[in-house]
Design an enzyme around this catalytic site. Structure first.
Site, short mmCIF file in Angstrom:
data_model
loop_
_atom_site.label_atom_id
_atom_site.label_comp_id
_atom_site.label_asym_id
_atom_site.label_seq_id
_atom_site.Cartn_x
_atom_site.Cartn_y
_atom_site.Cartn_z
N CYS A 2 73.97 -19.24 27.33
CA CYS A 2 74.09 -20.94 27.56
C CYS A 2 74.83 -21.78 26.82
O CYS A 2 74.14 -21.08 25.62
CB CYS A 2 72.91 -21.88 28.04
N ARG A 27 80.57 -21.14 26.31
CA ARG A 27 78.80 -19.52 26.46
C ARG A 27 78.30 -19.77 27.28
O ARG A 27 77.41 -19.22 28.36
CB ARG A 27 78.02 -20.45 25.51
N TRP A 74 74.72 -20.94 31.81
CA TRP A 74 75.04 -19.57 32.43
C TRP A 74 74.01 -19.27 33.18
O TRP A 74 73.58 -18.92 32.53
CB TRP A 74 76.43 -18.80 31.64
N ASN A 100 68.27 -21.39 26.22
CA ASN A 100 69.09 -19.92 26.57
C ASN A 100 68.18 -19.14 26.09
O ASN A 100 67.46 -19.38 25.43
CB ASN A 100 69.90 -20.69 25.11
N GLY A 101 68.40 -18.17 27.13
CA GLY A 101 67.73 -17.12 27.30
C GLY A 101 67.18 -16.78 28.43
O GLY A 101 66.81 -18.00 29.43
N GLU A 480 90.35 -0.82 26.68
CA GLU A 480 90.36 -2.21 26.78
C GLU A 480 91.23 -3.13 27.80
O GLU A 480 90.73 -3.90 27.89
CB GLU A 480 90.57 -1.84 25.14
N LYS A 484 90.33 -6.09 29.64
CA LYS A 484 90.77 -7.42 29.41
C LYS A 484 91.41 -7.83 30.76
O LYS A 484 91.14 -8.60 31.38
CB LYS A 484 91.43 -7.70 28.34
N GLU A 487 88.44 -8.91 33.53
CA GLU A 487 87.62 -10.24 32.75
C GLU A 487 88.68 -10.75 33.73
O GLU A 487 87.67 -12.13 34.04
CB GLU A 487 87.66 -10.02 31.31
N HIS A 503 92.55 14.96 38.60
CA HIS A 503 91.27 15.51 38.66
C HIS A 503 90.41 13.71 39.08
O HIS A 503 89.67 13.75 39.82
CB HIS A 503 90.31 15.36 37.49
N LYS A 602 80.69 -15.92 26.87
CA LYS A 602 80.68 -15.17 25.27
C LYS A 602 80.01 -14.35 25.25
O LYS A 602 80.33 -13.26 24.92
CB LYS A 602 81.14 -16.01 24.57
O1 M6R Z 1 79.56 -10.22 21.02
P1 M6R Z 1 80.32 -8.19 20.93
O2 M6R Z 1 81.24 -7.73 20.60
O3 M6R Z 1 78.17 -7.78 20.87
O4 M6R Z 1 80.22 -8.48 22.85
C1 M6R Z 1 79.99 -7.14 23.47
C2 M6R Z 1 80.85 -7.61 24.89
O5 M6R Z 1 79.95 -8.81 25.66
C3 M6R Z 1 81.87 -8.08 24.37
O6 M6R Z 1 83.10 -7.38 24.21
C4 M6R Z 1 82.64 -8.69 26.28
O7 M6R Z 1 83.24 -7.08 26.42
C5 M6R Z 1 83.59 -8.76 26.41
N1 M6R Z 1 83.94 -10.31 27.29
C6 M6R Z 1 85.21 -8.88 26.27
O8 M6R Z 1 86.36 -9.44 26.09
#
Ligand code: M6R
Length: 607
Positions: A2, A27, A74, A100-101, A480, A484, A487, A503, A602
């Site tokens: 958050c 966040r 969040w 937060n936490g 990757e 992306k 997400e 396979h 994030k």
């Molecule tokens: O801040 P970090 O690089 O440790 O974050 C790792 C992942 O949470 C982050 O890369 C996540 O997969 C992103 N949303 C990717 O776009």
């Protein structure tokens, strides 16, 4: 996950809290709220939904008061709802907190409080904190600060916390454990935030709180204290990110802006480490530990993990050293084998990812030294690692990581090349560093062709399955790209090494499938061509991303997107660009907000 903010000063707090919260919305964004002290009373406004709803309601019905705290949520405990939104207050309505936490022992604490007659309004773990502070406060523990200190002693888990009390309109009390918190004084008063970006427009000289520390914010100064309440002296840290770096600057979304920033962010990662063609990492000691290492272990999560996999290929390619790559959440629980001759690297954009930090702590407990690759100055990782390599990508606001990824990859290439030279596998790195210097301009050329990808996305965004495949350096780029896409477009997408097609994944191929193939490893072109034919002949739509010039894939029944030719081993920084654009345009076509994808935040500061 958050966002937290706080303000105490010489202006009305509410508008400043909202401004800061907007910078933190990435966040968490399922609900938002603020609490302000007005006339010795706490007034809370909070609601489910994005911050602009809260802002509108405050415009209709303004709140006055010079001391306040804010939160963008969040959800972890309790669904997103008005009631579960922060701030939460104690039963007397005299104390309000944002958190937060996760309070791991909240059920026990809640039962204890309920047995004392406390009635809970929300399903959150956070509400217990407000009631416990009130418990100590009423018990006459002297001061608000002392009551907070006593309450913190009862909490297991992680927190970044801000507390206000109607009886103390002259202060905000903040505390942290395993969740970032930053405090600063400047201009209009004192500010608190869970992230630097929220403070950039107010001040650049900030205090990063360490675990177990408490900050007491007054209008004109901040006191830092330890968990017993004793004063601590600390210098502020200057942050040189610009305000504009956290603004959209005319782009419709942060994600698109950040994709377009990559030529610059890669120059920023590269230039400080290149001295007349020589790679020179001033920030780390390239000592005998590197020369005698038997193995490199790299840990990370999500996109950073994909950078780590590219790192495996790069270190093995340039420096002929075995590399183990692990997802941090797996590493911390799988009883890994530690060796003092290993080099440990942790990659994290935010430097606050809970799993990555836990893995780092485990490595350090077992005698390992950790080199961090991170984008966030002052982050927990940067303070806990033994050595730090900053990626210098500037703030990355969009939840989907783009420029941070390519900057991580650039730093890894430089490290791998330098290690290869130091271990005498590469006599001269100049040929490679010359190529790396060309990467930013080559990305500019790819970005100039963004409409090709935009048109392709507008034809394909409705496909129900999207698969990505590639070999060697193209495999982690496929991973990757699939991440992306899922997400932000919420399309089911998967990546696999192209050699694995037969396979299993080939069973998925039909006319509802799009397959995007990366084909930049020249020695493997023929193998890739066979794989592409196999998917096309089963009715899948196909796009090949490959080098310009050769025409090798032109005769296949596939669309082709070309990249300016570079060394095959450096292709990830180029090949990922059209994939990032494709994800972005698919998300927009589907009506999604690419900057704030559903269910994601994030920075994953909880497990
Ligand atoms: O801040 P970090 O690089 O440790 O974050 C790792 C992942 O949470 C982050 O890369 C996540 O997969 C992103 N949303 C990717 O776009």
């Amino acid at each position: 996950m958050c966002g937290i903010t706080g303000f105490i000063g010489y202006e009305n707090a509410a508008p400043l809290l909202i401004r800061a919260l907007k910078k933190l919305e990435y966040r968490g964004y399922d609900s938002a709220g603020i609490a302000v002290i007005h006339d010795k009373k706490i007034i809370v406004r909070k609601m489910k939904g994005r911050i602009n709803l809260l802002e509108e309601s405050l415009l209709e019905n303004p709140l006055d008061g010079y001391t306040g705290i804010g939160h963008t949520r969040w959800a972890t405990h309790g669904e997103p709802s008005d009631i579960n939104s922060h701030p939460h207050t104690d039963s007397d309505g005299r104390i309000a907190i944002v958190h937060n936490g996760i309070v791991e022992n909240y059920i026990k604490l809640k039962q204890w409080l309920q047995s004392r007659g406390i009635v809970f309004r929300s399903d959150t773990d956070t509400e217990v904190i407000a009631h416990i502070i009130n418990y100590f406060y009423r018990k006459g523990h002297g001061s608000l600060l002392q009551s907070v200190i006593e309450a913190l002693k009862l909490l297991n888990g992680s927190y970044a916390l801000a507390v206000i009390c109607a009886d103390y309109p002259d202060r905000i009390i903040a505390a942290r454990k395993d969740s970032p918190l930053i405090a600063a004084t400047g201009g209009a008063g004192s500010f608190l935030a869970s992230d630097i970006t929220a403070l950039l427009e107010f001040t650049r000289d900030v205090y990063f709180l360490n675990d177990g520390e408490i900050a007491v914010l007054y209008q004109d100064h901040i006191e830092l204290r330890n968990d017993e309440g004793d004063l601590i002296q600390r210098e502020t840290t200057h942050i040189d990110w610009s305000v504009e770096s956290a603004e959209k600057n005319g782009f419709p979304h942060f994600m698109l802006k950040e994709i377009f920033e990559q030529p610059k962010s890669l120059e920023n990662a590269l230039r400080p480490r290149l001295k007349k063609d020589i790679i020179d990492f001033e920030e780390i000691k390239f000592d005998k530990k590197w020369l005698e290492a038997r193995r490199i272990v790299i840990i990370a999560c999500g996109t950073a993990y994909h950078a780590a996999v590219i790192g495996k290929y790069a270190f093995e390619y340039f420096a002929r050293i075995p590399v183990e790559v692990d997802i941090a959440s797996e590493y911390r629980y799988r009883n890994p084998i530690f060796n003092k001759n290993d080099i440990y690297i942790a990659i994290s954009q935010s430097g606050e990812t809970a799993d990555t930090l836990a893995a780092v702590r485990l490595i350090k407990q077992n005698g390992g030294c950790v080199i961090a690759i991170t984008n966030a100055p002052g982050s927990t990782l940067s303070r806990e690692a033994n050595e730090i390599i900053y990626t210098y990508a500037g703030p990355e606001i969009a939840v989907a990581s783009t420029k941070a990824f390519t900057s991580q990859v650039m730093c890894i290439y430089l490290l791998a090349l330098e290690l290869g030279r130091a271990r005498s596998y590469i006599p001269d790195t100049k040929k490679y560093t010359d190529e790396l210097c060309e990467i930013p301009d080559r990305i500019r050329k790819i970005l100039d062709k963004k409409e090709i990808i935009q048109r392709f996305a507008s034809r394909q965004y409705n496909k129900t399955k999207m698969l990505f495949m590639g070999r060697q350096f193209d495999y982690p780029v496929s991973m990757e790209s699939a991440l992306k896409l899922k997400e932000i477009s919420y399309t089911h997408s998967e990546a696999f090494a192209a050699g694995e097609l037969k396979h299993g994944p080939i069973a998925l191929i039909d006319s509802s499938t799009l397959v995007i193939s990366f084909a930049t490893q020249t020695a493997l072109f023929e193998k890739m061509a066979s794989n592409i034919l196999e998917v096309c002949s089963r009715g899948a739509a196909s796009l090949v991303i490959t080098w310009e010039g050769g025409g090798f894939f032109d005769a296949l029944n596939s669309e082709v997107f070309t990249l300016p030719k570079s060394e095959d081993c450096f292709s990830p920084m180029l090949a990922v660009i059209p994939a990032q654009l494709f994800s972005y345009y698919c998300a927009v076509q589907r009506g999604n907000d690419p900057d704030k994808p559903r269910n994601l935040a994030k920075s994953v500061t909880v497990e």
